[in-house]
Design a protein around this motif. Structure first.
Motif, PDB file in Angstrom:
ATOM      1  N   ALA A   1      30.083  12.054  74.472  1.00 53.12           N
ATOM      2  CA  ALA A   1      29.055  11.183  74.459  1.00 53.12           C
ATOM      3  C   ALA A   1      28.601  11.050  75.786  1.00 53.12           C
ATOM      4  O   ALA A   1      27.476  10.846  76.060  1.00 53.12           O
ATOM      5  CB  ALA A   1      29.408   9.762  73.754  1.00 53.12           C
ATOM      6  N   ALA A   2      29.482  10.807  76.671  1.00 52.17           N
ATOM      7  CA  ALA A   2      29.010  10.448  78.109  1.00 52.17           C
ATOM      8  C   ALA A   2      28.430  11.846  78.701  1.00 52.17           C
ATOM      9  O   ALA A   2      27.342  11.478  79.363  1.00 52.17           O
ATOM     10  CB  ALA A   2      30.339  10.345  78.919  1.00 52.17           C
TER      11      ALA A   2
ATOM     12  N   GLU B   1      26.433   7.476  69.150  1.00 56.11           N
ATOM     13  CA  GLU B   1      26.222   7.724  67.684  1.00 56.11           C
ATOM     14  C   GLU B   1      26.009   9.484  67.365  1.00 56.11           C
ATOM     15  O   GLU B   1      26.743   9.944  66.435  1.00 56.11           O
ATOM     16  CB  GLU B   1      24.884   7.272  67.008  1.00 56.11           C
ATOM     17  CG  GLU B   1      25.021   5.710  67.329  1.00 56.11           C
ATOM     18  CD  GLU B   1      24.635   5.091  68.630  1.00 56.11           C
ATOM     19  OE1 GLU B   1      24.173   5.788  69.460  1.00 56.11           O
ATOM     20  OE2 GLU B   1      24.774   3.938  68.808  1.00 56.11           O
ATOM     21  N   ASP B   2      25.305  10.060  68.028  1.00 55.85           N
ATOM     22  CA  ASP B   2      25.398  11.277  68.047  1.00 55.85           C
ATOM     23  C   ASP B   2      26.732  12.089  68.150  1.00 55.85           C
ATOM     24  O   ASP B   2      26.976  13.087  67.170  1.00 55.85           O
ATOM     25  CB  ASP B   2      24.202  12.102  68.966  1.00 55.85           C
ATOM     26  CG  ASP B   2      22.903  11.490  68.880  1.00 55.85           C
ATOM     27  OD1 ASP B   2      22.468  11.004  67.613  1.00 55.85           O
ATOM     28  OD2 ASP B   2      21.791  11.734  69.724  1.00 55.85           O
ATOM     29  N   ALA B   3      27.473  11.780  69.297  1.00 53.63           N
ATOM     30  CA  ALA B   3      28.764  12.467  69.112  1.00 53.63           C
ATOM     31  C   ALA B   3      29.657  11.867  68.225  1.00 53.63           C
ATOM     32  O   ALA B   3      30.480  12.695  67.725  1.00 53.63           O
ATOM     33  CB  ALA B   3      29.260  11.962  70.658  1.00 53.63           C
ATOM     34  N   GLU B   4      29.618  10.766  67.577  1.00 54.43           N
ATOM     35  CA  GLU B   4      30.369  10.313  66.417  1.00 54.43           C
ATOM     36  C   GLU B   4      30.098  11.433  65.307  1.00 54.43           C
ATOM     37  O   GLU B   4      30.959  11.653  64.334  1.00 54.43           O
ATOM     38  CB  GLU B   4      30.152   8.903  66.264  1.00 54.43           C
ATOM     39  CG  GLU B   4      30.781   8.118  67.062  1.00 54.43           C
ATOM     40  CD  GLU B   4      30.676   6.652  67.010  1.00 54.43           C
ATOM     41  OE1 GLU B   4      29.776   6.275  66.179  1.00 54.43           O
ATOM     42  OE2 GLU B   4      31.382   5.876  67.695  1.00 54.43           O
ATOM     43  N   ARG B   5      28.889  11.779  65.011  1.00 57.13           N
ATOM     44  CA  ARG B   5      28.567  12.645  64.176  1.00 57.13           C
ATOM     45  C   ARG B   5      28.704  13.891  64.345  1.00 57.13           C
ATOM     46  O   ARG B   5      29.243  14.907  63.504  1.00 57.13           O
ATOM     47  CB  ARG B   5      26.828  12.272  64.015  1.00 57.13           C
ATOM     48  CG  ARG B   5      26.354  13.311  62.630  1.00 57.13           C
ATOM     49  CD  ARG B   5      24.602  12.873  62.439  1.00 57.13           C
ATOM     50  NE  ARG B   5      24.055  12.738  63.772  1.00 57.13           N
ATOM     51  CZ  ARG B   5      23.443  13.592  64.519  1.00 57.13           C
ATOM     52  NH1 ARG B   5      23.664  15.071  64.096  1.00 57.13           N
ATOM     53  NH2 ARG B   5      22.757  13.406  65.609  1.00 57.13           N
TER      54      ARG B   5
ATOM     55  N   ALA C   1      15.230  10.995  75.015  1.00 61.56           N
ATOM     56  CA  ALA C   1      15.408   9.995  74.187  1.00 61.56           C
ATOM     57  C   ALA C   1      16.915  10.333  73.461  1.00 61.56           C
ATOM     58  O   ALA C   1      17.497   9.259  73.049  1.00 61.56           O
ATOM     59  CB  ALA C   1      14.588  10.138  73.257  1.00 61.56           C
ATOM     60  N   LEU C   2      17.571  11.557  73.466  1.00 57.21           N
ATOM     61  CA  LEU C   2      19.068  11.383  72.899  1.00 57.21           C
ATOM     62  C   LEU C   2      19.971  10.614  73.729  1.00 57.21           C
ATOM     63  O   LEU C   2      20.876  10.329  73.268  1.00 57.21           O
ATOM     64  CB  LEU C   2      19.214  13.037  73.070  1.00 57.21           C
ATOM     65  CG  LEU C   2      18.702  13.870  72.070  1.00 57.21           C
ATOM     66  CD1 LEU C   2      18.911  15.333  72.322  1.00 57.21           C
ATOM     67  CD2 LEU C   2      18.775  13.660  70.753  1.00 57.21           C
ATOM     68  N   CYS C   3      19.719  10.317  75.058  1.00 58.11           N
ATOM     69  CA  CYS C   3      20.608   9.541  75.641  1.00 58.11           C
ATOM     70  C   CYS C   3      20.755   8.312  75.161  1.00 58.11           C
ATOM     71  O   CYS C   3      22.190   7.741  75.194  1.00 58.11           O
ATOM     72  CB  CYS C   3      19.945   9.534  77.239  1.00 58.11           C
ATOM     73  SG  CYS C   3      19.724  10.994  78.067  1.00 58.11           S
ATOM     74  N   ALA C   4      19.862   7.599  74.518  1.00 56.90           N
ATOM     75  CA  ALA C   4      19.972   6.428  73.847  1.00 56.90           C
ATOM     76  C   ALA C   4      21.094   6.541  72.769  1.00 56.90           C
ATOM     77  O   ALA C   4      21.563   5.657  72.235  1.00 56.90           O
ATOM     78  CB  ALA C   4      18.526   5.907  73.891  1.00 56.90           C
TER      79      ALA C   4
END
Length: 168
Positions: A21-22, A45-49, A38-41
């Motif tokens: 995520a970092a 959540e993206d990493a968790e998925r 926009a993926l920075c925000a």
């Protein structure tokens, strides 16, 4: 798991979520990905998925993107590997900006290429990069891929690169 001169390529695990995520929270890292900066925000959540999904690909199909670690320090640097797109297999990579300019993306992409052809016996590989992402285009060329033209994929206008296994 595969080891190269400087990298360890292994399946993702739950402990990778926070460092991944970092990496994904850095604008310079995600600017050429579908969704862009926009993926920075949504990096956490993206990493968790994504981390469990990448791990599940290995269990389901025998290959997928690896977690890329620095062999010396064990630091997570990003991902690289292969992804089944249905009718073709894509070589992909995304590394932390701290790892740029050292040939590590090329090293990881070569390992993925060799795994795809040597172990999986794939009939070919594709790669996609935005034309303005000169570094990624260079990586694909360095591993032997040739540019085939422009395509619209993943919501982006990208260059398509292709490679077939060596004869023999």
């Amino acid at each position: 798991m595969i080891e190269t001169k400087r990298l360890k390529l292994r399946p993702f695990r739950a402990g990778d979520i926070a460092p991944y995520a970092a990496i994904r929270a850095k604008p310079e890292v995600v600017r050429f990905l579908p969704g862009g900066m926009a993926l920075c925000a949504t990096a956490r959540e993206d990493a968790e998925r994504i981390v469990p999904r990448f791990a599940a690909l290995w269990e389901a199909g025998g290959y997928g993107p690896w977690a890329v670690e620095d062999r010396g320090s064990g630091t997570l640097l990003g991902h690289a590997g292969l992804r089944d797109l249905g009718r073709e297999t894509e070589i992909l990579y995304m590394l932390d900006s701290r790892a740029w300019g050292q040939g590590l993306a090329t090293e990881a992409a070569l390992a993925a290429r060799d795994y795809g052809f040597g172990v999986l016996r794939l009939p070919g590989l594709v790669g996609y990069a935005l034309p303005e992402n000169a570094a990624s285009c260079r990586v694909l060329a360095k591993i032997g891929m040739r540019e085939e033209g422009r395509v619209h994929i993943f919501g982006l206008d990208a260059l398509r690169f292709v490679l077939t296994p060596p004869a023999g």
